[in-house]
Design an enzyme around this catalytic site. Structure first.
Site, PDB file in Angstrom:
ATOM      1  N   GLY A  13       0.793  -1.236   0.000  1.00 22.57           N
ATOM      2  CA  GLY A  13       0.000   0.000   0.000  1.00 22.57           C
ATOM      3  C   GLY A  13       0.818   1.274   0.000  1.00 22.57           C
ATOM      4  CB  SER A  19       1.556   6.128   1.476  1.00 23.75           C
ATOM      5  OG  SER A  19       1.242   6.247   0.110  1.00 23.75           O
ATOM      6  CD  GLN A  40      -3.372   0.087  -7.475  1.00 22.88           C
ATOM      7  OE1 GLN A  40      -3.133   1.104  -6.826  1.00 22.88           O
ATOM      8  NE2 GLN A  40      -4.507  -0.083  -8.123  1.00 22.88           N
ATOM      9  CB  VAL A  92      -4.852  -2.023   0.049  1.00 24.06           C
ATOM     10  CG1 VAL A  92      -5.672  -2.052  -1.228  1.00 24.06           C
ATOM     11  CG2 VAL A  92      -3.390  -2.300  -0.235  1.00 24.06           C
ATOM     12  CE1 TYR A 157     -13.587   6.404   3.823  1.00 29.71           C
ATOM     13  CE2 TYR A 157     -14.874   4.828   5.085  1.00 29.71           C
ATOM     14  CZ  TYR A 157     -13.677   5.215   4.509  1.00 29.71           C
ATOM     15  OH  TYR A 157     -12.570   4.396   4.627  1.00 29.71           O
ATOM     16  CE  LYS A 164     -10.889   1.626   5.101  1.00 28.21           C
ATOM     17  NZ  LYS A 164      -9.583   1.011   4.738  1.00 28.21           N
ATOM     18  CB  THR A 195      -2.919   9.857   1.896  1.00 30.63           C
ATOM     19  OG1 THR A 195      -4.273   9.398   1.864  1.00 30.63           O
ATOM     20  CG2 THR A 195      -2.392   9.784   3.325  1.00 30.63           C
TER      21      THR A 195
HETATM   22  P1  NAD Z   1      -2.598   6.031  -0.293  1.00 32.08           P
HETATM   23  O1  NAD Z   1      -3.275   6.461  -1.544  1.00 32.08           O
HETATM   24  O2  NAD Z   1      -1.258   6.542  -0.044  1.00 32.08           O
HETATM   25  O3  NAD Z   1      -2.594   4.446  -0.169  1.00 32.08           O
HETATM   26  C1  NAD Z   1      -3.597   3.638  -0.705  1.00 32.08           C
HETATM   27  C2  NAD Z   1      -2.889   2.477  -1.348  1.00 32.08           C
HETATM   28  O4  NAD Z   1      -3.826   1.518  -1.828  1.00 32.08           O
HETATM   29  C3  NAD Z   1      -2.030   2.904  -2.540  1.00 32.08           C
HETATM   30  O5  NAD Z   1      -0.705   2.503  -2.334  1.00 32.08           O
HETATM   31  C4  NAD Z   1      -2.637   2.135  -3.699  1.00 32.08           C
HETATM   32  O6  NAD Z   1      -1.658   1.715  -4.631  1.00 32.08           O
HETATM   33  C5  NAD Z   1      -3.231   0.947  -2.957  1.00 32.08           C
HETATM   34  N1  NAD Z   1      -4.213   0.214  -3.758  1.00 32.08           N
HETATM   35  C6  NAD Z   1      -5.434   0.617  -4.207  1.00 32.08           C
HETATM   36  N2  NAD Z   1      -5.983  -0.354  -4.961  1.00 32.08           N
HETATM   37  C7  NAD Z   1      -5.105  -1.395  -4.976  1.00 32.08           C
HETATM   38  C8  NAD Z   1      -5.083  -2.684  -5.586  1.00 32.08           C
HETATM   39  N3  NAD Z   1      -6.094  -3.112  -6.382  1.00 32.08           N
HETATM   40  N4  NAD Z   1      -4.016  -3.483  -5.382  1.00 32.08           N
HETATM   41  C9  NAD Z   1      -2.975  -3.070  -4.609  1.00 32.08           C
HETATM   42  N5  NAD Z   1      -2.934  -1.859  -4.012  1.00 32.08           N
HETATM   43  C10 NAD Z   1      -3.983  -1.038  -4.200  1.00 32.08           C
HETATM   44  O7  NAD Z   1      -3.613   6.460   0.899  1.00 32.08           O
HETATM   45  P2  NAD Z   1      -3.609   6.129   2.454  1.00 32.08           P
HETATM   46  O8  NAD Z   1      -4.492   7.172   3.046  1.00 32.08           O
HETATM   47  O9  NAD Z   1      -2.242   5.941   2.924  1.00 32.08           O
HETATM   48  O10 NAD Z   1      -4.434   4.762   2.518  1.00 32.08           O
HETATM   49  C11 NAD Z   1      -3.951   3.583   3.143  1.00 32.08           C
HETATM   50  C12 NAD Z   1      -5.037   2.929   3.982  1.00 32.08           C
HETATM   51  O11 NAD Z   1      -5.345   3.784   5.082  1.00 32.08           O
HETATM   52  C13 NAD Z   1      -6.356   2.665   3.264  1.00 32.08           C
HETATM   53  O12 NAD Z   1      -6.886   1.429   3.684  1.00 32.08           O
HETATM   54  C14 NAD Z   1      -7.237   3.777   3.787  1.00 32.08           C
HETATM   55  O13 NAD Z   1      -8.596   3.421   3.741  1.00 32.08           O
HETATM   56  C15 NAD Z   1      -6.743   3.868   5.205  1.00 32.08           C
HETATM   57  N6  NAD Z   1      -7.086   5.094   5.935  1.00 32.08           N
HETATM   58  C16 NAD Z   1      -6.778   6.312   5.408  1.00 32.08           C
HETATM   59  C17 NAD Z   1      -7.109   7.467   6.117  1.00 32.08           C
HETATM   60  C18 NAD Z   1      -6.826   8.833   5.551  1.00 32.08           C
HETATM   61  O14 NAD Z   1      -7.470   9.794   5.963  1.00 32.08           O
HETATM   62  N7  NAD Z   1      -5.866   9.000   4.672  1.00 32.08           N
HETATM   63  C19 NAD Z   1      -7.735   7.368   7.369  1.00 32.08           C
HETATM   64  C20 NAD Z   1      -8.020   6.086   7.882  1.00 32.08           C
HETATM   65  C21 NAD Z   1      -7.683   4.955   7.141  1.00 32.08           C
HETATM   66  O1  0WE Z   2     -10.326   5.293   3.326  1.00 29.67           O
HETATM   67  C1  0WE Z   2     -10.141   6.430   2.931  1.00 29.67           C
HETATM   68  C2  0WE Z   2      -9.990   6.714   1.453  1.00 29.67           C
HETATM   69  C3  0WE Z   2     -10.637   5.645   0.646  1.00 29.67           C
HETATM   70  C4  0WE Z   2     -10.706   5.841  -0.843  1.00 29.67           C
HETATM   71  C5  0WE Z   2     -10.312   6.973  -1.537  1.00 29.67           C
HETATM   72  C6  0WE Z   2     -10.429   7.029  -2.914  1.00 29.67           C
HETATM   73  C7  0WE Z   2     -10.074   8.245  -3.715  1.00 29.67           C
HETATM   74  C8  0WE Z   2      -9.759   7.904  -5.162  1.00 29.67           C
HETATM   75  C9  0WE Z   2     -11.226   4.787  -1.540  1.00 29.67           C
HETATM   76  N1  0WE Z   2     -11.363   4.819  -2.885  1.00 29.67           N
HETATM   77  C10 0WE Z   2     -10.974   5.898  -3.566  1.00 29.67           C
HETATM   78  N2  0WE Z   2     -11.137   5.892  -4.942  1.00 29.67           N
HETATM   79  C11 0WE Z   2     -10.646   6.849  -5.741  1.00 29.67           C
HETATM   80  O2  0WE Z   2     -10.866   6.815  -6.980  1.00 29.67           O
HETATM   81  N3  0WE Z   2     -10.086   7.449   3.847  1.00 29.67           N
HETATM   82  C12 0WE Z   2     -10.344   7.146   5.236  1.00 29.67           C
HETATM   83  C13 0WE Z   2      -9.867   8.865   3.491  1.00 29.67           C
HETATM   84  C14 0WE Z   2     -11.203   9.500   3.300  1.00 29.67           C
HETATM   85  O3  0WE Z   2     -11.850   9.393   2.129  1.00 29.67           O
HETATM   86  C15 0WE Z   2     -13.071  10.046   2.292  1.00 29.67           C
HETATM   87  C16 0WE Z   2     -13.172  10.559   3.585  1.00 29.67           C
HETATM   88  C17 0WE Z   2     -11.973  10.210   4.245  1.00 29.67           C
HETATM   89  C18 0WE Z   2     -11.623  10.527   5.654  1.00 29.67           C
HETATM   90  C19 0WE Z   2     -14.109  10.199   1.381  1.00 29.67           C
HETATM   91  C20 0WE Z   2     -15.250  10.905   1.782  1.00 29.67           C
HETATM   92  C21 0WE Z   2     -15.355  11.405   3.068  1.00 29.67           C
HETATM   93  C22 0WE Z   2     -14.325  11.260   3.984  1.00 29.67           C
END
Ligand code: NAD
Ligand code: 0WE
Length: 262
Positions: A13, A19, A40, A92, A157, A164, A195
């Site tokens: 991821g 990230s 990915q 991911v 969301y 989730k 991110t």
């Molecule tokens: P990020 O975009 O840096 O990471 C998301 C990753 O998912 C990327 O590396 C992407 O390549 C990978 N991914 C998506 N589809 C894939 C696939 N088919 N195969 C392999 N990899 C795939 O964003 P992030 O915020 O670091 O997200 C990481 C995790 O943290 C996610 O599960 C996200 O839901 C969770 N999360 C994010 C937040 C936030 O606010 N950023 C908060 C809570 C949880």
């Molecule tokens: O889990 C996440 C992000 C998840 C996510 C984000 C994207 C953007 C690009 C899943 N799928 C996609 N597909 C795309 O094409 N978070 C916890 C971050 C996040 O995303 C939101 C949030 C928060 C917080 C979306 C709406 C409202 C709040």
């Protein structure tokens, strides 16, 4: 010596220096773990290789979690370089973009629902299954990343909430199954962090401001905050913890109201 010395970890991821996986990688590296990474797709290959090298890792391979064959070959690749594996981090999450704005009841679709659950929840169980051989006979740990949308309805969301929730149920079922083999399974539920996966900037800035004003610690969490908690959970310091969803959210999920928001 760091508290993860001798541990070998696979991190799935990593996409950029923002990230959450990168915060986790840096904390693991600081605490003495050896690291491997997947990317990915080919577009991310050179960036992930470059970041890996800055944390002393030259083990990188492709992995799209939608492809069974790629999951298998990623663990084959690791098995060719390492005689065992202690930690898998699953960072991911994905839903088709059209799922993430508008009212849930209007935008949810069969295909959006399927993809969100397959990529964001099923893939954790698939990684757990394929990692078993390499993790046998060690004090292993699996970790995934969740969000408050698993347990609260959060605007936009949408289908990622049910996905989730499914991911968090996976944590409990995998913890029950793998505990007897010595493998612990946990999640971190992180507060919002900007991110690549954090939806289009405008709306997200509003979320970050709201959370910072409302939350007991009056701040947003960072990838370093999440990385440090991840290092603890995946180390032997957390030997008594499994099936847990650890909130790293500056306390947001524990309050119902703040009288001095913004
Ligand atoms: P990020 O975009 O840096 O990471 C998301 C990753 O998912 C990327 O590396 C992407 O390549 C990978 N991914 C998506 N589809 C894939 C696939 N088919 N195969 C392999 N990899 C795939 O964003 P992030 O915020 O670091 O997200 C990481 C995790 O943290 C996610 O599960 C996200 O839901 C969770 N999360 C994010 C937040 C936030 O606010 N950023 C908060 C809570 C949880
Ligand atoms: O889990 C996440 C992000 C998840 C996510 C984000 C994207 C953007 C690009 C899943 N799928 C996609 N597909 C795309 O094409 N978070 C916890 C971050 C996040 O995303 C939101 C949030 C928060 C917080 C979306 C709406 C409202 C709040």
């Amino acid at each position: 010596m760091g508290f993860m010395a001798g541990k070998r970890a696979l991190i799935v991821g990593l996409a950029s220096k923002r990230s959450i996986a990168w915060g986790i990688a840096q904390a693991f590296h600081r605490e003495g773990a050896e690291l491997a990474f997947t990317y990915q797709n080919e577009k991310l290959c050179s960036r992930v290789e470059q970041m890996a090298s800055t944390v002393g890792s030259s083990l990188t391979c492709p992995l799209d979690v939608a492809e069974d064959a790629e999951i298998e070959s990623a663990f084959d690749y690791l098995g060719n370089h390492w005689d065992g594996l202690d930690i898998v981090v699953h960072s991911v999450g994905f839903a088709p973009r059209d799922q993430l704005s508008g009212r849930y009841v209007d935008v949810v679709s069969r295909e959006g629902y399927r993809v969100a659950h397959e990529i964001s929840a099923y893939s954790f169980a698939a990684l757990a299954r394929e990692s078993r051989k390499l993790m046998a006979g060690r004090n292993g740990a699996l970790l995934t990343l969740s969000y408050l949308g698993a347990v609260r309805a959060i605007p936009n969301y949408n289908v990622m909430g049910p996905a989730k929730a499914s991911l968090e149920a996976n944590v409990r079922f995998l913890a029950a199954d793998l505990g007897p083999e010595g493998v612990r399974v946990n999640a971190i539920s992180a507060g919002p962090i900007k991110t690549l996966a954090a939806a289009g900037s405008g709306g997200f800035r509003k979320i970050l401001g709201h959370v910072a004003g409302m939350t007991p610690l009056r701040k947003n969490v960072t990838i370093e905050d999440v990385g440090n908690a991840a290092a603890f959970l995946c180390s032997d310091l957390a030997a008594g913890i499994t099936g847990e969803i650890l909130y790293v959210d500056a306390g947001y999920s524990h309050v119902g109201m703040s009288l001095d928001e913004d």
